[in-house]
Structures are given as C-alpha cells and as structure tokens.
Design a protein around this motif. Structure first.
Motif, PDB file in Angstrom:
ATOM      1  N   UNK A 263      -0.031   7.031 -41.718  1.00 50.47           N
ATOM      2  CA  UNK A 263      -1.221   6.066 -42.190  1.00 50.47           C
ATOM      3  C   UNK A 263      -0.476   4.766 -42.446  1.00 50.47           C
ATOM      4  N   UNK A 264       0.696   4.760 -43.145  1.00 50.33           N
ATOM      5  CA  UNK A 264       1.431   3.370 -43.618  1.00 50.33           C
ATOM      6  C   UNK A 264       1.714   2.808 -42.047  1.00 50.33           C
ATOM      7  N   UNK A 265       2.011   3.564 -41.002  1.00 49.53           N
ATOM      8  CA  UNK A 265       2.333   2.897 -39.718  1.00 49.53           C
ATOM      9  C   UNK A 265       1.192   1.998 -39.316  1.00 49.53           C
ATOM     10  N   UNK A 266      -0.023   2.264 -39.795  1.00 46.72           N
ATOM     11  CA  UNK A 266      -1.346   1.624 -39.164  1.00 46.72           C
ATOM     12  C   UNK A 266      -1.074   0.081 -39.862  1.00 46.72           C
ATOM     13  N   UNK A 267      -0.436   0.079 -40.685  1.00 51.48           N
ATOM     14  CA  UNK A 267      -0.276  -1.217 -41.435  1.00 51.48           C
ATOM     15  C   UNK A 267       1.239  -1.774 -41.216  1.00 51.48           C
ATOM     16  N   UNK A 268       2.087  -1.415 -40.038  1.00 53.60           N
ATOM     17  CA  UNK A 268       3.099  -1.457 -39.684  1.00 53.60           C
ATOM     18  C   UNK A 268       3.667  -2.996 -39.142  1.00 53.60           C
ATOM     19  N   UNK A 269       2.489  -4.011 -38.946  1.00 54.53           N
ATOM     20  CA  UNK A 269       2.965  -5.364 -38.643  1.00 54.53           C
ATOM     21  C   UNK A 269       1.991  -6.272 -39.494  1.00 54.53           C
ATOM     22  N   UNK A 270       1.984  -6.249 -40.929  1.00 59.00           N
ATOM     23  CA  UNK A 270       1.296  -6.900 -41.941  1.00 59.00           C
ATOM     24  C   UNK A 270       1.537  -8.491 -42.173  1.00 59.00           C
ATOM     25  N   UNK A 271       2.604  -8.941 -41.551  1.00 59.83           N
ATOM     26  CA  UNK A 271       2.982 -10.171 -41.885  1.00 59.83           C
ATOM     27  C   UNK A 271       2.458 -11.370 -40.742  1.00 59.83           C
ATOM     28  N   UNK A 272       1.872 -12.402 -41.157  1.00 56.04           N
ATOM     29  CA  UNK A 272       1.277 -13.332 -40.408  1.00 56.04           C
ATOM     30  C   UNK A 272       2.351 -14.034 -39.549  1.00 56.04           C
ATOM     31  N   UNK A 273       3.259 -14.580 -40.451  1.00 58.48           N
ATOM     32  CA  UNK A 273       4.659 -15.269 -39.658  1.00 58.48           C
ATOM     33  C   UNK A 273       5.087 -14.311 -38.498  1.00 58.48           C
ATOM     34  N   UNK A 274       5.354 -13.092 -38.792  1.00 60.36           N
ATOM     35  CA  UNK A 274       6.034 -12.320 -37.851  1.00 60.36           C
ATOM     36  C   UNK A 274       4.953 -12.443 -36.424  1.00 60.36           C
ATOM     37  N   UNK A 275       3.523 -12.051 -36.652  1.00 59.71           N
ATOM     38  CA  UNK A 275       2.654 -12.115 -35.703  1.00 59.71           C
ATOM     39  C   UNK A 275       2.502 -13.241 -34.830  1.00 59.71           C
ATOM     40  N   UNK A 276       2.615 -14.463 -35.403  1.00 54.00           N
ATOM     41  CA  UNK A 276       2.573 -15.743 -34.936  1.00 54.00           C
ATOM     42  C   UNK A 276       3.815 -15.687 -34.054  1.00 54.00           C
ATOM     43  N   UNK A 277       4.951 -15.374 -34.586  1.00 55.54           N
ATOM     44  CA  UNK A 277       6.212 -15.630 -33.740  1.00 55.54           C
ATOM     45  C   UNK A 277       6.112 -14.757 -32.538  1.00 55.54           C
ATOM     46  N   UNK A 278       5.711 -13.677 -32.536  1.00 58.20           N
ATOM     47  CA  UNK A 278       5.607 -12.804 -31.500  1.00 58.20           C
ATOM     48  C   UNK A 278       4.768 -13.454 -30.211  1.00 58.20           C
ATOM     49  N   UNK A 279       3.476 -13.869 -30.860  1.00 51.54           N
ATOM     50  CA  UNK A 279       2.621 -14.635 -29.680  1.00 51.54           C
ATOM     51  C   UNK A 279       3.477 -16.000 -29.072  1.00 51.54           C
ATOM     52  N   UNK A 280       3.978 -16.663 -30.152  1.00 55.42           N
ATOM     53  CA  UNK A 280       4.787 -17.737 -29.458  1.00 55.42           C
ATOM     54  C   UNK A 280       5.807 -17.596 -28.627  1.00 55.42           C
ATOM     55  N   UNK A 281       6.840 -16.440 -28.905  1.00 55.14           N
ATOM     56  CA  UNK A 281       7.760 -16.095 -27.952  1.00 55.14           C
ATOM     57  C   UNK A 281       7.482 -15.465 -26.664  1.00 55.14           C
ATOM     58  N   UNK A 282       6.128 -14.884 -26.701  1.00 56.84           N
ATOM     59  CA  UNK A 282       5.409 -14.755 -25.421  1.00 56.84           C
ATOM     60  C   UNK A 282       4.856 -15.516 -24.599  1.00 56.84           C
ATOM     61  N   UNK A 283       4.823 -16.831 -24.958  1.00 54.98           N
ATOM     62  CA  UNK A 283       4.359 -18.079 -24.332  1.00 54.98           C
ATOM     63  C   UNK A 283       3.008 -18.419 -24.666  1.00 54.98           C
TER      64      UNK A 283
END
Length: 264
Positions: free
Chosen positions: A168-188
C-alpha cells in the motif's frame, strides 16, 4: 462459484470508487479535442479510454497500453460490451510500440510511481507524442494525507505482515512535487504544472470496499490464504482506522494526488 481474477476485483471495486472519478477529472483538465489521437498509458482495465469514448464528439484514435495481459483482457471485454472502438496493446511503458509523433495527448493515472524506470518511460512517452502534445497524469501523494490508504496499510501491517502494508505504501511511492517536476523536465517536457488535488470519494459499504480493495490492489491480493476469521479481523482494523471517514456503513474519504499537466 466462479472465482474472480485480480483484474475482475480491481475493476468491480476500485475502478468505480477511485479510478473512474480520477479519469473524469483528468479528461476535464486535459480537454481532448475531436480527432485527436489519445494514448491511455498503464491503462489497467481501460477506464480512461472508456470515458473518452463517451465524449460527444469523441476524440480520434484511442489506444490503451498496459504491461498486464489480465488487465487488458478485462478492458477488451468491457469495450466490446459497448461496441466502442479502441486498441489494446501489451507493452512496457519504457519501450512503447509506436512510431515517433503518434499521439496528441497521453493520460496516465496512478502508475508512474510503479514504473521500474521512470526516466526511460517518460522519455519514450515524449518520443511518441507529437510536438506540443499534452500529458495529464495523476500521482498519489504521501500516505499521511490519504487516510483510506493509511488505514489499509496499518491493518495489513498488523494482520497480514509488513510486506503487505508496504504494498500500500508503494502506491504513495512518488509523493514529492519537486521530484515529479524534475522527472518531466529531464525527459524534455515543458509548460509543466504539478498541482495538489483532492477528490472526495465515497463507497456506500465500507466493509465490501475493504474486502475488495485488499483483494484488488496494484500489487495483488493481500488477504488470499488467510483464514476467514483473520480476514474479518483485518477488515475490522481497516474500518476502525478510517476514523471520521467512516459514517455508519458508508465511507467517504479524501484521495489526494498530484495532477501533472505538461507539453512535449
């Protein structure tokens, strides 16, 4: 008595309560247009695609992709029942079987946190999007702001084992907005918006939901193999853990995610 598959339980219990409301919210935010080619990434049993097909007028090409053949089998049956036109393909999110510039828009709900290689998946998604193509994702926030999931994890920890609670905790495995933004930025991706969003979700029978949710999670049935009494105790613990979210027999709870909108 016919035994339901994991995908059947997922569709019958989780989709109406959680994934259909989120599908409608993402579609409203992304505003697909007539004739646009749409990808439903990690489509599960196909709820986003089915909601898109109900639009009047509907978009153009509809394609659902998932790694699970079992989920796709349910998606196909449900699509055939309504005579909707869609393509359903089994594929790895990091190796999509499409040419460059194939889609105008891509949806992905509650799945990026489970991708084994998130950067590769987002890079390949950008590849298959047309220049200026749009994405609409929702990604679960931390378990502490999601009381239903918190109650579920605690009940599984106590009555099944910590590894079940970890699912269940894995469902919340990417909770940080800054981390999400960085993933999208680095993907272009550009024009990236990451917005905290809460939907008010409801089920009229909390016990039925608990039984189905623990037997229809992303990561499998966590009650299988338990004796009936142990299942009842786990469900009782879940209901107790809901606190103010339990109203008699029914439950109402906030489901808090980040909604990500971006352009290729």
């Amino acid at each position: 008595m016919e035994t339901k598959t994991f995908a059947d339980r997922y569709q019958s219990v989780l989709v109406p309560v959680i994934f259909q409301p989120w599908a409608r919210h993402l579609i409203e935010r992304a505003r697909p247009q007539t004739g646009e080619h749409v990808l439903d990434l990690a489509c599960g049993t196909g709820v986003v695609t089915r909601e898109l097909a109900r639009l009047d007028p509907p978009p153009g090409r509809l394609v659902g992709v998932d790694h699970s053949a079992e989920m796709l089998a349910v998606a196909r049956v449900l699509a055939e029942a309504t005579s909707m036109t869609a393509e359903w393909l089994q594929a790895d999110a990091a190796a999509l079987p499409f040419p460059d510039d194939s889609f105008d828009i891509a949806f992905c709900q509650q799945a990026l946190q489970f991708f084994p290689d998130r950067p590769a998946a987002l890079r390949d998604l950008r590849r298959v999007l047309k220049p200026g193509g749009r994405v609409a994702f929702c990604i679960q926030q931390d378990i502490d702001v999601n009381p239903m999931l918190k109650a579920q994890a605690a009940a599984l920890d106590a009555h099944v084992g910590e590894s079940a609670g970890d699912a269940v905790r894995a469902i919340c495995g990417l909770p940080d907005a800054a981390d999400i933004r960085r993933l999208f930025e680095e993907a272009g991706f550009g024009q990236i918006s990451v917005e905290s969003t809460a939907l008010d979700l409801h089920h009229p029978d909390a016990r039925a939901f608990a039984e189905g949710a623990m037997g229809g999670m992303h990561t499998g049935d966590k009650l299988a193999g338990l004796a009936d009494g142990a299942i009842d105790r786990a469900i009782d613990a879940f209901l107790s853990g809901l606190g103010d979210c339990l109203d008699g027999r029914a439950m109402r709870f906030p489901h808090v995610s980040h909604v990500v909108l971006a352009r290729a």
